[in-house]
Design a protein around this motif. Structure first.
Motif, PDB file in Angstrom:
ATOM      1  N   THR A   1       1.127  -1.137   0.406  1.00  0.00           N
ATOM      2  CA  THR A   1       0.279  -0.245   0.041  1.00  0.00           C
ATOM      3  C   THR A   1       0.871   1.796   0.082  1.00  0.00           C
TER       4      THR A   1
ATOM      5  N   ASP B   1     -12.824   1.188 -14.382  1.00  0.00           N
ATOM      6  CA  ASP B   1     -11.551   0.525 -13.813  1.00  0.00           C
ATOM      7  C   ASP B   1     -11.553   1.793 -15.265  1.00  0.00           C
TER       8      ASP B   1
ATOM      9  N   LYS C   1     -18.151  -1.425 -10.965  1.00  0.00           N
ATOM     10  CA  LYS C   1     -17.141  -1.467 -10.256  1.00  0.00           C
ATOM     11  C   LYS C   1     -16.390  -0.571 -11.642  1.00  0.00           C
TER      12      LYS C   1
ATOM     13  N   HIS D   1       1.974   1.175  -3.702  1.00  0.00           N
ATOM     14  CA  HIS D   1       0.636   1.415  -4.719  1.00  0.00           C
ATOM     15  C   HIS D   1      -0.235   1.911  -3.928  1.00  0.00           C
ATOM     16  N   PRO D   2      -0.820   3.725  -3.913  1.00  0.00           N
ATOM     17  CA  PRO D   2      -1.540   3.885  -3.020  1.00  0.00           C
ATOM     18  C   PRO D   2      -2.954   3.273  -4.212  1.00  0.00           C
ATOM     19  N   PHE D   3      -4.171   3.532  -3.625  1.00  0.00           N
ATOM     20  CA  PHE D   3      -4.943   2.971  -3.821  1.00  0.00           C
ATOM     21  C   PHE D   3      -6.058   4.062  -5.032  1.00  0.00           C
ATOM     22  N   PHE D   4      -6.125   4.096  -5.500  1.00  0.00           N
ATOM     23  CA  PHE D   4      -6.616   5.651  -6.920  1.00  0.00           C
ATOM     24  C   PHE D   4      -8.258   5.124  -6.350  1.00  0.00           C
ATOM     25  N   VAL D   5      -8.893   5.494  -5.714  1.00  0.00           N
ATOM     26  CA  VAL D   5     -10.578   4.989  -6.033  1.00  0.00           C
ATOM     27  C   VAL D   5     -11.738   5.845  -5.395  1.00  0.00           C
TER      28      VAL D   5
ATOM     29  N   GLU E   1      -4.746   4.222 -13.036  1.00  0.00           N
ATOM     30  CA  GLU E   1      -5.467   3.266 -12.620  1.00  0.00           C
ATOM     31  C   GLU E   1      -6.623   4.223 -10.892  1.00  0.00           C
ATOM     32  N   GLN E   2      -6.967   5.023 -11.428  1.00  0.00           N
ATOM     33  CA  GLN E   2      -7.989   5.197 -11.058  1.00  0.00           C
ATOM     34  C   GLN E   2      -9.397   3.377 -10.930  1.00  0.00           C
ATOM     35  N   ILE E   3     -10.036   3.776  -9.963  1.00  0.00           N
ATOM     36  CA  ILE E   3     -11.484   2.762  -9.966  1.00  0.00           C
ATOM     37  C   ILE E   3     -12.121   3.826  -9.815  1.00  0.00           C
TER      38      ILE E   3
ATOM     39  N   HIS F   1      -4.795   9.943 -12.706  1.00  0.00           N
ATOM     40  CA  HIS F   1      -3.765   8.767 -12.095  1.00  0.00           C
ATOM     41  C   HIS F   1      -5.000   6.966 -13.148  1.00  0.00           C
TER      42      HIS F   1
END
Length: 162
Positions: free
Chosen positions: A15, A152, A150, A18-22, A133-135, A131
């Motif tokens: 984490t 992506d 979801k 690789h932070p989360f982008f949500v 990798e944004q979700i 981002h």
């Protein structure tokens, strides 16, 4: 003991790198009021960066010097990155404001004159420019029935039938 420690440390370590982008958007139909109530949960630092990039200006969401100006930027950003259609007709969502809770900005919108809802379609590309990798998680609640999906990045469209 070592296995348990690994199960905890490895995800925590990942984490950090690789932070989360949500983001999470919830659309709730209130049949009695004939309106859609929309809330978007967005990490405030990511939203600040998106606003800075898009509008070429310094933005401080936590301590705005001019709250009305920040609200105007957030409203405009959301109007361009979140569009809702009900039963094949575009819905005009009015921005109400935002509040900060922990690391998130909760942004609120409402759309009136929404009667019977059979289908909800939306385009959601919030933070996609920031981002790759944004979700974006989406929840739609109509008549007590909740449906979710979801998206992506780069997928932007979702459709829900009730």
């Amino acid at each position: 003991m070592g296995l348990l420690l690994c199960k905890w440390l490895v995800p925590a370590w990942l984490t950090l790198f690789h932070p989360f982008f949500v983001s999470v958007t919830e659309i709730r139909h209130d049949a009695a009021k004939k309106e859609l109530q929309v809330s978007c949960r967005i990490f405030y630092d990511d939203l600040e960066n998106a606003l800075k990039t898009r509008y070429k200006t310094r933005v401080d969401i936590l301590h705005p010097a001019d709250k009305k100006a920040v609200d105007a930027l957030v409203a405009d950003y959301l109007s361009k990155h979140l569009t809702i259609t009900v039963n094949g007709k575009p819905v005009a969502a009015k921005y109400l404001g935002y509040e900060i809770q922990e690391e998130a900005a909760w942004c609120y919108l409402v759309a009136g004159d929404v009667g019977n809802v059979k289908q909800v379609q939306l385009k959601d590309d919030i933070l996609y420019e920031e981002h790759p990798e944004q979700i974006n998680m989406i929840h739609v609640i109509v008549g007590g029935e909740r449906k979710s999906t979801k998206l992506d990045n780069p997928a932007t469209a979702a459709s829900f039938a009730f």
